[in-house]
Design a protein around this motif. Structure first.
Motif, PDB file in Angstrom:
ATOM      1  N   SER A  29       0.408  -1.183   0.243  1.00 54.05           N
ATOM      2  CA  SER A  29      -0.443  -0.010   0.118  1.00 54.05           C
ATOM      3  C   SER A  29       0.839   1.659  -0.265  1.00 54.05           C
ATOM      4  O   SER A  29       0.449   3.026  -0.509  1.00 54.05           O
ATOM      5  N   TYR A  30       1.879   0.890   0.395  1.00 53.80           N
ATOM      6  CA  TYR A  30       2.983   2.414   0.982  1.00 53.80           C
ATOM      7  C   TYR A  30       3.627   2.500  -0.371  1.00 53.80           C
ATOM      8  O   TYR A  30       3.505   3.805  -0.946  1.00 53.80           O
ATOM      9  N   CYS A  31       4.256   1.252  -1.104  1.00 56.20           N
ATOM     10  CA  CYS A  31       5.043   1.564  -2.060  1.00 56.20           C
ATOM     11  C   CYS A  31       3.522   2.412  -3.652  1.00 56.20           C
ATOM     12  O   CYS A  31       3.956   2.870  -4.461  1.00 56.20           O
ATOM     13  N   ASP A  32       2.852   1.864  -3.701  1.00 55.88           N
ATOM     14  CA  ASP A  32       0.892   2.131  -4.034  1.00 55.88           C
ATOM     15  C   ASP A  32       1.688   3.071  -4.464  1.00 55.88           C
ATOM     16  O   ASP A  32       1.068   4.254  -5.658  1.00 55.88           O
ATOM     17  N   LEU A  33       0.822   4.089  -3.128  1.00 60.07           N
ATOM     18  CA  LEU A  33       0.755   5.777  -2.906  1.00 60.07           C
ATOM     19  C   LEU A  33       2.186   6.529  -3.471  1.00 60.07           C
ATOM     20  O   LEU A  33       1.651   7.793  -4.230  1.00 60.07           O
TER      21      LEU A  33
END
Length: 375
Positions: free
Chosen positions: A31-35
């Protein structure tokens, strides 16, 4: 980003779907990488904090079986202790820059940063009985409210609520403070709800729009028959506030208008101010516009229906939605508004007047058609 993460049913349902701690950890990283990969300023502190909050609550459930707000929730228990300490020491140290107004009672507190050279009473000059009541309130506040914002701001709101609850002659209170995390001003309305009057949520959204403000986010709560509604808003008109540089008197004027309009004995919603927006050069006349979507979820929570609205942002949209809920005679218990660029994703927890869910197909279609018409 759209649901109430302090609701045990949300956390338990998510934990069941994730199933393992290992998968939970991988999802957080993903989720962090996607954001971060989407584009500049997408991974805001607000979104990252919510992601971390969901992780911690779900991890705690995996480790101990405890749900948010249950006995033994260390995070909530510690926050309550901090709030009690903050109430005890309020006035002995510098408070956050803010404005607090009570309708019909003038200015109660105005921090010098919001308006230089201000005078008047202060929330720090409170009777011991009001402070004691405020500390008792802390113990019964819902977890979603306890964890909503940082301690100094929440202390001010609790003291404002204590004044209202112990002095019924006071009108509704409006508290405003710049929130650097969202680069917006957080307006909180505290008002005793009358079942026969226009809801605080509907009136406040209309008043903010009429003041030339665009609502980025909103969350509502009800405590002992008092509305406790917060709105994060920015100016869409010249001469407003930006990056914490608040125009002298701007917060005061908006708070006074909000408190007065919410208290007014009328069901009429103020009209939003028109904002002229020139067409961008080269913009196509045939841009494909995604349709407004309204979904209904009767499975996630046991005591209500979750209504989700996805639409393009329009001036006064939230005020129209709030009015529609009122006219549809739906009871609104929680709302979470998320505006990003020109799109909104709004979530509302609603029930019928008798406390039941929205289950009849005819009723669902009626609500859907009304909300689509608002957008």
């Amino acid at each position: 980003f759209r649901h109430d993460l302090t609701d045990p049913q949300i956390v338990v349902g998510f934990a069941k779907e994730v199933a393992t701690i290992r998968r939970l950890e991988l999802l957080v990283v993903h989720s962090y990488c996607d954001l971060k990969a989407v584009g500049p300023d997408v991974a805001t502190d607000w979104k990252l904090n919510l992601t971390e909050d969901l992780y911690r609550r779900t991890r705690n459930f995996f480790d101990s079986g405890r749900t948010p707000g249950s006995p033994g929730d260390d995070g909530i228990d510690n926050r309550r202790q901090e709030l009690v300490a903050g109430i005890e020491s309020f006035g002995s140290e510098e408070q956050p820059a803010s404005v607090c107004v009570f309708a019909g009672d003038g200015l109660v507190e105005k921090n010098a940063r919001a308006s230089e050279g201000s005078s008047g009473g202060s929330l720090s000059n409170l009777p011991d009985s009001v402070r004691q009541f405020a500390m008792e309130v802390v113990e019964r506040l819902p977890a979603s409210l306890v964890s909503r914002c940082h301690v100094p701001t929440m202390v001010q709101e609790i003291l404002g609520y204590a004044l209202l609850a112990t002095d019924h002659k006071r009108g509704p209170a409006c508290i405003a403070r710049f929130d650097p995390m969202l680069s917006a001003v957080r307006y909180t309305i505290l008002r005793r709800e009358d079942g026969q009057s226009m809801s605080t949520f509907a009136k406040a959204t209309g008043a903010l729009a009429a003041s030339g403000l665009s609502i980025l986010r909103a969350q509502i709560e009800t405590v002992d028959n008092y509305a406790w509604d917060s709105f994060w808003a920015i100016d869409v008109l010249p001469g407003g506030h930006d990056s914490g540089q608040i125009e002298s008197g701007r917060l005061d004027r908006v708070c006074r208008k909000l408190a007065a309009l919410v208290e007014a004995d009328t069901n009429e919603i103020p009209r939003p101010k028109s904002v002229w927006q020139p067409k961008v050069a080269g913009e196509s006349n045939e841009v494909e516009v995604l349709p407004t979507q309204v979904t209904f979820d009767n499975e996630t929570i046991a005591d209500g229906t979750i209504v989700s609205l996805f639409a393009y942002d329009r001036v006064g949209l939230l005020a129209r939605i709030a009015t529609a809920f009122r006219e549809l005679e739906l009871v609104l218990s929680f709302a979470k508004i998320d505006t990003h660029l020109d799109q909104v994703a709004d979530v509302f927890y609603v029930t019928e007047q008798d406390g039941g869910k929205l289950v009849q197909p005819e009723r669902i279609n009626e609500v859907r058609e009304r909300l689509v018409a608002c957008a």
